[in-house]
Structures are given as structure tokens and as C-alpha cells.
Design a protein around this motif. Structure first.
Motif, PDB file in Angstrom:
ATOM      1  N   TYR A   1     -41.770  62.975  28.896  1.00 48.84           N
ATOM      2  CA  TYR A   1     -42.216  62.895  27.415  1.00 48.84           C
ATOM      3  C   TYR A   1     -41.176  64.096  27.474  1.00 48.84           C
ATOM      4  CZ  TYR A   1     -43.227  64.446  22.474  1.00 48.84           C
ATOM      5  OH  TYR A   1     -43.103  64.738  21.749  1.00 48.84           O
TER       6      TYR A   1
ATOM      7  N   MET B   1     -43.817  71.033  26.439  1.00 54.88           N
ATOM      8  CA  MET B   1     -43.766  71.847  26.549  1.00 54.88           C
ATOM      9  C   MET B   1     -44.515  72.761  27.377  1.00 54.88           C
ATOM     10  SD  MET B   1     -46.333  73.117  23.168  1.00 54.88           S
ATOM     11  CE  MET B   1     -45.928  71.845  21.659  1.00 54.88           C
TER      12      MET B   1
ATOM     13  N   ASN C   1     -47.897  62.491  21.256  1.00 51.42           N
ATOM     14  CA  ASN C   1     -47.371  61.760  20.469  1.00 51.42           C
ATOM     15  C   ASN C   1     -47.043  60.365  20.828  1.00 51.42           C
ATOM     16  OD1 ASN C   1     -46.182  60.885  17.834  1.00 51.42           O
ATOM     17  ND2 ASN C   1     -44.518  60.982  19.299  1.00 51.42           N
TER      18      ASN C   1
ATOM     19  N   GLU D   1     -50.242  58.348  20.617  1.00 56.34           N
ATOM     20  CA  GLU D   1     -50.548  58.164  18.901  1.00 56.34           C
ATOM     21  C   GLU D   1     -49.399  56.971  18.456  1.00 56.34           C
ATOM     22  OE1 GLU D   1     -52.045  61.621  16.554  1.00 56.34           O
ATOM     23  OE2 GLU D   1     -50.163  60.765  15.781  1.00 56.34           O
TER      24      GLU D   1
ATOM     25  N   PRO E   1     -52.443  67.914  27.619  1.00 56.96           N
ATOM     26  CA  PRO E   1     -52.492  69.013  27.081  1.00 56.96           C
ATOM     27  C   PRO E   1     -52.406  69.636  25.499  1.00 56.96           C
ATOM     28  CG  PRO E   1     -50.659  67.579  27.862  1.00 56.96           C
ATOM     29  CD  PRO E   1     -51.744  66.801  28.287  1.00 56.96           C
ATOM     30  N   ASP E   2     -51.796  68.768  25.231  1.00 55.20           N
ATOM     31  CA  ASP E   2     -51.506  69.457  23.574  1.00 55.20           C
ATOM     32  C   ASP E   2     -52.375  68.746  22.689  1.00 55.20           C
ATOM     33  OD1 ASP E   2     -50.080  66.939  23.695  1.00 55.20           O
ATOM     34  OD2 ASP E   2     -47.763  67.578  22.694  1.00 55.20           O
TER      35      ASP E   2
ATOM     36  N   GLU F   1     -58.242  68.101  17.153  1.00 60.00           N
ATOM     37  CA  GLU F   1     -57.670  67.635  16.762  1.00 60.00           C
ATOM     38  C   GLU F   1     -58.147  65.942  17.384  1.00 60.00           C
ATOM     39  OE1 GLU F   1     -55.319  67.862  13.870  1.00 60.00           O
ATOM     40  OE2 GLU F   1     -54.969  70.015  14.423  1.00 60.00           O
TER      41      GLU F   1
ATOM     42  N   ARG G   1     -63.998  78.612  22.068  1.00 56.59           N
ATOM     43  CA  ARG G   1     -63.506  77.864  22.401  1.00 56.59           C
ATOM     44  C   ARG G   1     -63.568  77.566  23.899  1.00 56.59           C
ATOM     45  NH1 ARG G   1     -59.564  76.249  19.646  1.00 56.59           N
ATOM     46  NH2 ARG G   1     -59.184  74.839  20.604  1.00 56.59           N
TER      47      ARG G   1
ATOM     48  N   THR H   1     -57.917  73.987   8.019  1.00 50.24           N
ATOM     49  CA  THR H   1     -57.238  74.098   9.661  1.00 50.24           C
ATOM     50  C   THR H   1     -55.817  73.638  10.008  1.00 50.24           C
ATOM     51  OG1 THR H   1     -58.614  72.021   9.680  1.00 50.24           O
ATOM     52  CG2 THR H   1     -60.185  73.524  11.180  1.00 50.24           C
TER      53      THR H   1
ATOM     54  N   HIS I   1     -54.503  71.327   7.780  1.00 51.46           N
ATOM     55  CA  HIS I   1     -53.736  70.311   7.664  1.00 51.46           C
ATOM     56  C   HIS I   1     -53.339  69.513   6.040  1.00 51.46           C
ATOM     57  CE1 HIS I   1     -56.080  69.729  10.989  1.00 51.46           C
ATOM     58  NE2 HIS I   1     -55.464  68.637  11.281  1.00 51.46           N
TER      59      HIS I   1
ATOM     60  N   GLY J   1     -49.326  68.514   9.291  1.00 56.84           N
ATOM     61  CA  GLY J   1     -49.767  69.576   9.678  1.00 56.84           C
ATOM     62  C   GLY J   1     -50.682  69.608  10.952  1.00 56.84           C
ATOM     63  N   GLY J   2     -51.490  70.410  11.234  1.00 58.39           N
ATOM     64  CA  GLY J   2     -52.713  70.836  12.049  1.00 58.39           C
ATOM     65  C   GLY J   2     -52.012  71.275  13.504  1.00 58.39           C
ATOM     66  N   ARG J   3     -51.979  71.614  14.381  1.00 54.99           N
ATOM     67  CA  ARG J   3     -52.487  72.390  16.024  1.00 54.99           C
ATOM     68  C   ARG J   3     -51.910  71.634  17.010  1.00 54.99           C
ATOM     69  NH1 ARG J   3     -55.669  77.521  16.442  1.00 54.99           N
ATOM     70  NH2 ARG J   3     -54.553  78.829  14.397  1.00 54.99           N
ATOM     71  N   PHE J   4     -51.048  71.782  17.492  1.00 51.57           N
ATOM     72  CA  PHE J   4     -50.730  70.249  18.752  1.00 51.57           C
ATOM     73  C   PHE J   4     -50.714  71.097  19.622  1.00 51.57           C
ATOM     74  CE2 PHE J   4     -51.506  66.997  15.009  1.00 51.57           C
ATOM     75  CZ  PHE J   4     -52.684  66.795  15.257  1.00 51.57           C
ATOM     76  N   VAL J   5     -51.459  72.179  20.436  1.00 46.13           N
ATOM     77  CA  VAL J   5     -49.950  72.827  21.177  1.00 46.13           C
ATOM     78  C   VAL J   5     -51.497  73.297  22.125  1.00 46.13           C
ATOM     79  CG1 VAL J   5     -48.996  74.460  19.437  1.00 46.13           C
ATOM     80  CG2 VAL J   5     -51.362  74.962  19.963  1.00 46.13           C
TER      81      VAL J   5
ATOM     82  N   GLN K   1     -54.033  79.067  22.509  1.00 43.82           N
ATOM     83  CA  GLN K   1     -54.886  78.456  20.289  1.00 43.82           C
ATOM     84  C   GLN K   1     -55.462  80.135  20.247  1.00 43.82           C
ATOM     85  OE1 GLN K   1     -55.904  75.738  18.469  1.00 43.82           O
ATOM     86  NE2 GLN K   1     -55.116  74.119  20.128  1.00 43.82           N
TER      87      GLN K   1
ATOM     88  N   GLY L   1     -45.878  60.984  13.552  1.00 38.09           N
ATOM     89  CA  GLY L   1     -45.728  61.434  15.163  1.00 38.09           C
ATOM     90  C   GLY L   1     -46.440  63.308  15.092  1.00 38.09           C
ATOM     91  N   VAL L   2     -46.321  63.282  16.299  1.00 33.19           N
ATOM     92  CA  VAL L   2     -46.694  64.981  16.256  1.00 33.19           C
ATOM     93  C   VAL L   2     -45.281  65.345  17.562  1.00 33.19           C
ATOM     94  CG1 VAL L   2     -48.157  66.275  17.485  1.00 33.19           C
ATOM     95  CG2 VAL L   2     -48.975  64.329  16.788  1.00 33.19           C
ATOM     96  N   LEU L   3     -44.998  66.645  16.487  1.00 32.08           N
ATOM     97  CA  LEU L   3     -43.491  66.839  17.395  1.00 32.08           C
ATOM     98  C   LEU L   3     -43.957  68.362  16.882  1.00 32.08           C
ATOM     99  CD1 LEU L   3     -41.405  67.288  18.529  1.00 32.08           C
ATOM    100  CD2 LEU L   3     -39.474  66.557  17.050  1.00 32.08           C
ATOM    101  N   HIS L   4     -43.732  69.450  18.575  1.00 29.72           N
ATOM    102  CA  HIS L   4     -43.304  70.736  18.414  1.00 29.72           C
ATOM    103  C   HIS L   4     -45.004  70.869  17.566  1.00 29.72           C
ATOM    104  CE1 HIS L   4     -39.368  71.046  19.652  1.00 29.72           C
ATOM    105  NE2 HIS L   4     -39.621  71.140  19.715  1.00 29.72           N
ATOM    106  N   GLY L   5     -45.801  71.018  17.839  1.00 36.56           N
ATOM    107  CA  GLY L   5     -47.490  71.121  17.697  1.00 36.56           C
ATOM    108  C   GLY L   5     -48.142  70.848  16.022  1.00 36.56           C
TER     109      GLY L   5
ATOM    110  N   ARG M   1     -47.627  67.610  13.134  1.00 39.22           N
ATOM    111  CA  ARG M   1     -47.989  66.108  12.895  1.00 39.22           C
ATOM    112  C   ARG M   1     -47.097  65.519  11.271  1.00 39.22           C
ATOM    113  NH1 ARG M   1     -53.360  64.173  12.587  1.00 39.22           N
ATOM    114  NH2 ARG M   1     -52.791  63.207  14.641  1.00 39.22           N
TER     115      ARG M   1
END
Lengths: 281, 408
Positions: free
Chosen positions: A58, A62, A106, A109, A131-132, A137, A164, B5, B7, B12-16, B21, B277-281, B283
Motif C-alpha cells: 500500500y 502507517m 482502502n 474498500e 491494521p487500520d 468502522e 476496547r 463517532t 462521522h 470521516g471516522g477513525r481508521f487508525v 485509539q 476512499g480512506v486515507l490518513h485515518g 474517509r
């Protein structure tokens, strides 16, 4: 139903931890990476990893350290595609060993969550390590993994709160990936003191869910040490490094794969002495 | 918006990674508590006035207005802030939050260096350690800003991974944060990234529109007809829009970097030329190829040269509340020239995209009650840092027009 958890159950039946080996598809080339993954499953003596973790390169990884970044950036520049992970799954499945894909979200998706789950299951794959993507989500992934019988391997970390951790463990199917240190992938000289505690915390939530421990394991002694308390030992950068070095020096893929087999031997021996009296040294 | 959350509908959201977290939860909790704490508000307000130089003026641009089809044009002067751009608004807020969380080390990513300099500045003021990640390509072309950060006591790390630009600096900062999250705050510079960053950065930048709303009503007796701002990640734009989003008669325009033109593929217009798409955490709209791999962006403006956009902008675009249009490199540079010559205000090339955009949209803009339309353009930063680029673009070489006083 195919399940990466079977790899853990089989190892547990031998009173040892499972060995999980990571390689990215497409490095040094797609064909060579498939050969390398098959080599992972049998080392030099016909004894290799119990589960193959196929990395999907990818552009923005990160969670990865420099060795894996280097390999995946090279793979991308040489034209690897998401669909090549399906070829890799078929190649690994042909050896009789289970495989999972490790991927940033991504890519899935963009392929289509259900479409990827369908195609990956058809190719013989067992599940995804994400991992992400955390359970928060993952609604679409829950549906697709249920529909196509795939394992969901989420990550837990030393920093996970009790709430969590419980939520994540309950959301997993097959096994859970415990990141042993706070940090990214890459071999480390010393294994972590946080790992045993994290494994124990998972066991308190669900004693039956296998726990694989990754980040920082590079040799048989470390594998034995981790394997004394974990259900599985995950190794990546130490294997990838041999392929990167062979590629950069111009020796060619075959030389890198040959050296990688000897590391597999060392790791496979490590997990087999993890719970014997001589144990980890 | 956003929901609990983070969005904005699908955005938005949290993809990390899970490892981050807990830190993001702590940050959100600290932010929400601070927002209800008068002491936090008082300290931030004091720093804004007496350190950053706020409120920034709202300057009516009479001569430039001739290029805007009869509209009245006002410039929101973020260029006059300490460190030269709107970036200081966000770093002051986040640095105070970091201190509340007991964290004494700040890390940041930067492209052109504006956010890096702003972060290094507050770190110096608060006595915190600071490390700034910058793509190798950018450290090579922005040596002056590297030196500025070092003078401020920050450590600057060049990132050689991937495309060696802003997005890779962000990846590297994220890796540092995963490793050092116990004592480190990642001070994201734009209204993007994982929740709660988009919401929090918007809050700290909304001082722009809170002020401009008071100022424009005092000057003209009414709300403006249109707001114009440039959009990279989108922090100055979301701050410029914030107080007007619920005022339907105010039209909101964001201007993305069209680079050499969207059709050429060499641009940074995620909304106009990208896909979800999803980038840097988060959408949002991003630039990506057929597999979902990030595509490198291109813009003459380093500050807009990013292949994503804050998720709230994606939502405002999808709902139609705001309009996003591309401005190409040549249009931005022409606008920079015109504003500089007509008003004596040299905007950053980023802000010049908003200036060019105002010239465009004013053609079809009508005022209320027969009055000329009123436009506010956010001048997000000053152009001093861009003189080098301008020299090359306009073919200047620094030689004089004439020489006098010598004896031959």
C-alpha cells in the motif's frame, strides 16, 4: 469451513505455538513472491510456517517499519495489484497451508468489501488482518466475512483500554493479533515485556481465542521466548529483509529465498522448543 | 455534525491502528472538557490577542474589486498573524490541549513548512520538545523554512519513504506517534485525519469566521453574500465557513488546486478530480488509482499539494451546502499578481487560489435588495515564502530596472 484458527489448533495439539510468516506479494516480483511464500511453508527440511500472512503493498503503510516499507514500495513500483493477492492465496493454498491477507483498508474498500471477501475465499484464503480497521468502522466487513466464512483478525495493543480490548476480542474470529510493543513492524534486539501481560489480558476476556504475537520477532530464540506464553508467533521483517538484500545486491530472488529458508528453519525449531524444559535460551 | 463517532454521514471516522485509539479518545475527552472550561477559553483568548495578534483585520479591497464584476470585496487578513498564516490558530489550541494531557513533546508534519514553523513556534513558547517531519523533496526546496524551525529549537526530519512529500511525512509522524504516544501529541495541521482532529481543528480555526461575521456586519450592516477560501486539507476554509454554515443566504466557495488542469492528471483537486476512499485515518475524497493506491498530487502551491481533503468538506460538497471549484496554477499566479499590484498585499500562493476564485464566481453573483454583492476572501497566509516561486514563474531574475547615481 476454512479457518486460520485451524493452524493454531493443530499447533496446540502438538503443545507448541503456531508460527506465522509474513511476506508481501509482488516483491521482488509477483512470481518470485509466490515462490517465496511456498518456501515459507517448508523451510529446507519440509517444516515451515503454520500460517502464511500475505501482505498487500500500500502507498501509505502507517504501521510498517523501514524494511517492509522498502519491499512494498518496490513491489508497487514494479506494478503489483490487489488481484495478485488472490494469486498468492491460490499458491499458498496449493501447499495445504492456510493463509490470511494483511491489508490497509482502502484497498479492500476500493475493490469492494463483499467482492474481495468472495474472491479471496474462492482463492482459498482464510481471513484478513486489518491494521487500520478496528471493529468500530467494520460494519461492512462483519457482513462480508460472515457471508463468505472468513476470519476477522483485529489488532490489540498494550495501550488498549479494558473496554476496547474486550470489544475487539469479541469481534475477532479465528485469532487475535497482539502487537507486542508500541510501535511499527521491524526486528528488535529484545522482545517486549508488555507482550505477556497483553496476552494474559486477552485470555481473561476469552480463554479460547488464540493470540498471535507480532512486532519485533526475528530469530528462533525470540520465537521460543514469545511462544512460551503466546499461541502464535508472527515474523515479518526478518524474512522480508533477506529478499530485499538479495534484490538490492543483484544476487537474484533464488538466493534470497534460499537464505530465507534457513531463517524459517531457525524459527520453526524455536517454536518447537518454546514449551520444552530447555525452553527459550 | 459530526456524530458521536466522528462521522459526517459516510465521511470521516477513525481508521487508525488500535494502538492509537486510546490516545484519540483521551484527546477527544480533553478537548470536550476544555471547551466547557472558562479558564481554557481565557488562556486561548489571551494568546490569540497578545501573541498571535488577533483579531485579524477585515480589509476592504477597493482597487482589486474592479476585477470582481462590481462586487464589494473584503479580505480576511490571516496573513497578518504571527508566523504569517492561519496555522497559528490551530497550533495554539492543540498545544494547550497537549499541555493539559501532560504531554511535553509535539510532533508535526509539514509540506511547505508553514505548519511546521507554527508548531515549532508554540513549542518554543511553551517549552516543549518538537520534531517536524517533512518529505525529502520538500526539505530540499524549502531550506529556509527548515532553518526557521531549527532556529526555533525544533528537530527537522526528512522523510525518504514513498513519494518523499507531505503524505509520507504524515505517515512518518503517525509511526512516531504509535511508538511514543505516552508522552507525545501529534499536532495535525489540517482539518483532516482521524476523529477528533477534523472537529477540533475546525473549532480552533472557526475564530476566522467568528471575527469576520462581526466585522462584516459592522462594516456593511449585513451578512456577506459569499465566502471564498482555498482548500488543500481545508483548515482555513472550514474555519472561514464555520459560522456561516447555518446561514443559508451566505454562499460558501472552496477552491482546490487544479495544478496544470484536472484533465492532465497533474492536480491536487480531491473533490473535483478524486473519489471516495480512506486515507490518513479518515474517509473522504482522495486521489487514488484503480486499486486504491494514493496518487501523488501536483500544485504550484506546496500548502495545497495534498491528495486528500478534510471529511467535512467532502460532506459539504456532497450535500451541496458548499461549492468546490478548481483553480489552476496559472490562474492563481495571475491573481497573486493582480492583488499585489492593486492592493499592496502579496498573498501566499495558496490564498491566491481563493483570490482567483472570487474573480471567477463574482461574475454570476448577485447581491440582496439591489445592492452589489459582498464577498469575503480569506487571505490564509502571506506570500513572502513564495517569492522564489514567483520569481521563476514571472521570469524575474532580481536584476534592477535602472541604475543611477554612479559616475561614469
Amino acid at each position: 469451513m476454512s479457518s486460520s484458527g485451524e493452524a493454531y489448533r493443530a499447533a496446540r495439539a502438538e503443545n507448541r505455538p503456531a508460527l506465522v510468516g509474513y511476506l508481501p506479494v509482488g516483491h521482488p516480483s509477483v512470481d518470485d513472491s509466490l515462490e517465496a511464500m511456498k518456501a515459507l511453508t517448508d523451510g529446507t527440511q519440509g517444516v515451515g510456517v503454520d500460517l502464511v500472512e500475505i501482505g498487500l503493498p500500500y502507498s501509505d503503510p502507517m504501521m510498517d517499519g523501514t524494511v517492509i516499507q522498502h519491499a512494498t514500495t518496490t513491489a508497487l513500483s514494479r506494478g503489483v495489484h490487489t488481484r495478485d493477492a488472490l494469486r498468492a492465496a491460490e499458491a499458498v493454498a496449493s501447499t495445504g497451508t492456510h493463509c490470511v491477507v494483511m491489508t490497509y483498508w482502502n484497498l479492500i474498500e476500493h475493490y469492494g468489501v463483499d467482492a474481495f471477501a468472495r474472491d479471496f475465499a474462492a482463492a482459498g484464503g482464510s481471513g484478513l488482518i486489518t491494521p487500520d480497521l478496528t471493529p468500530d468502522e467494520a460494519e461492512q466487513w462483519f457482513e462480508a466475512s460472515d457471508a463468505h466464512g472468513l476470519d476477522r483478525i483485529f489488532l490489540v495493543a498494550p495501550s488498549s483500554t479494558p473496554q476496547r480490548l474486550a470489544k475487539t476480542v469479541h469481534a475477532c474470529r479465528g485469532w487475535v493479533y497482539a502487537t507486542s510493543v508500541m510501535g511499527v513492524t521491524g526486528a528488535r534486539n529484545q522482545t517486549s515485556t508488555a507482550a505477556p501481560e497483553l496476552v494474559a489480558r486477552v485470555k481473561q476476556v476469552d480463554p479460547d481465542l488464540p493470540v498471535g504475537v507480532g512486532l519485533g520477532v526475528s530469530n528462533g530464540d525470540q520465537a521460543a521466548e514469545i511462544g512460551a506464553f503466546a499461541d502464535g508467533v508472527i515474523v515479518g521483517s526478518a524474512l522480508v529483509r533477506t529478499l530485499v538484500e538479495a534484490d538490492e545486491s543483484g544476487e537474484g530472488a533464488a538466493a534470497g529465498i534460499a537464505r530465507m529458508r534457513t531463517i524459517v528453519d531457525d524459527l520453526a525449531a524455536g517454536v518447537r522448543r518454546a514449551r520444552t524444559p530447555q525452553g527459550a535460551r | 455534525m459530526p456524530d458521536a463517532t466522528g462521522h459526517f454521514d459516510q465521511f470521516g471516522g477513525r481508521f487508525v491502528p488500535e494502538a492509537l485509539q486510546a490516545a484519540l479518545d483521551q484527546l477527544e475527552q480533553t478537548f470536550r472538557t476544555a471547551m466547557t472550561d472558562p479558564a481554557f477559553d481565557a488562556e486561548l483568548d489571551d494568546l490569540r490577542r497578545n501573541y498571535a495578534g488577533r483579531p485579524s483585520p477585515l480589509t476592504e479591497a477597493h482597487r482589486f474589486a474592479e476585477y470582481c464584476h462590481g462586487a464589494r470585496v473584503f479580505l480576511k487578513r490571516e496573513d497578518l498573524n504571527h508566523t504569517g498564516s492561519h496555522k497559528i490558530n490551530n497550533v495554539l489550541g492543540q498545544a494547550l490541549l497537549a499541555r493539559r494531557m501532560g504531554k511535553h513533546r509535539l510532533i508535526a508534519e509539514t509540506g511547505a513548512g508553514q505548519h511546521g514553523v507554527a508548531t515549532a513556534t508554540v513549542a518554543a513558547m511553551l517549552g516543549m520538545a518538537c520534531r517536524v517531519y517533512m518529505g525529502k523533496v520538500d526539505t530540499d526546496r524549502q531550506a529556509l523554512n527548515v532553518a526557521r524551525m531549527q532556529l526555533l529549537g525544533a528537530e527537522v526530519v526528512a522523510v525518504e519513504a514513498g513519494s518523499k512529500t507531505l503524505k509520507d511525512a504524515m505517515n512518518e509522524a503517525m509511526r512516531d506517534w504509535v511508538t511514543n504516544v505516552a508522552d507525545t501529541h501529534y499536532l495535525i495541521g489540517t482539518a483532516s485525519g482521524p476523529h477528533p482532529f477534523p472537529m477540533m481543528v475546525k473549532q480552533f480555526q472557526s475564530v476566522i469566521s467568528a471575527e469576520s461575521k462581526r466585522q462584516i456586519v459592522a462594516d456593511t450592516g449585513a451578512l456577506p453574500d459569499a465566502i471564498c477560501a482555498c482548500v488543500g486539507g481545508g483548515s482555513n476554509a472550514i474555519g472561514s465557513f464555520a459560522e456561516y454554515i447555518d446561514e443559508p443566504e451566505v454562499r460558501l466557495f472552496g477552491f482546490e488546486a487544479g495544478g496544470e488542469g484536472i484533465a492532465t492528471g497533474r492536480h491536487a483537486a480531491s473533490i473535483n478530480g478524486g473519489s471516495v476512499g480512506v486515507l490518513h485515518g479518515t474517509r473522504t475524497f482522495i486521489l487514488q488509482d484503480e486499486d486504491g493506491q494514493t496518487i501523488e498530487s501536483h500544485s504550484i502551491s506546496a500548502g495545497l499539494d495534498y491528495p486528500g481533503v478534510g471529511p467535512e468538506h467532502s460532506w459539504l460538497a456532497a450535500t451541496g451546502r458548499a461549492s468546490y471549484l478548481p483553480i489552476n496554477d496559472d490562474e492563481a499566479m495571475e491573481a497573486l499578481r493582480i492583488l499585489t499590484r492593486t492592493e499592496g498585499i502579496m498573498p501566499a500562493i495558496e490564498s491566491a487560489h481563493a483570490v482567483a476564485g472570487a474573480m471567477k464566481i463574482s461574475e454570476k453573483l448577485t447581491g440582496r435588495n439591489g445592492e452589489p454583492p459582498v464577498i469575503i476572501i480569506t487571505i490564509s497566509g502571506r506570500g513572502d515564502k513564495d517569492v522564489d516561486t514567483a520569481l521563476k514563474w514571472f521570469g524575474l531574475d532580481g536584476s534592477v530596472d535602472a541604475t543611477t547615481g554612479g559616475m561614469k
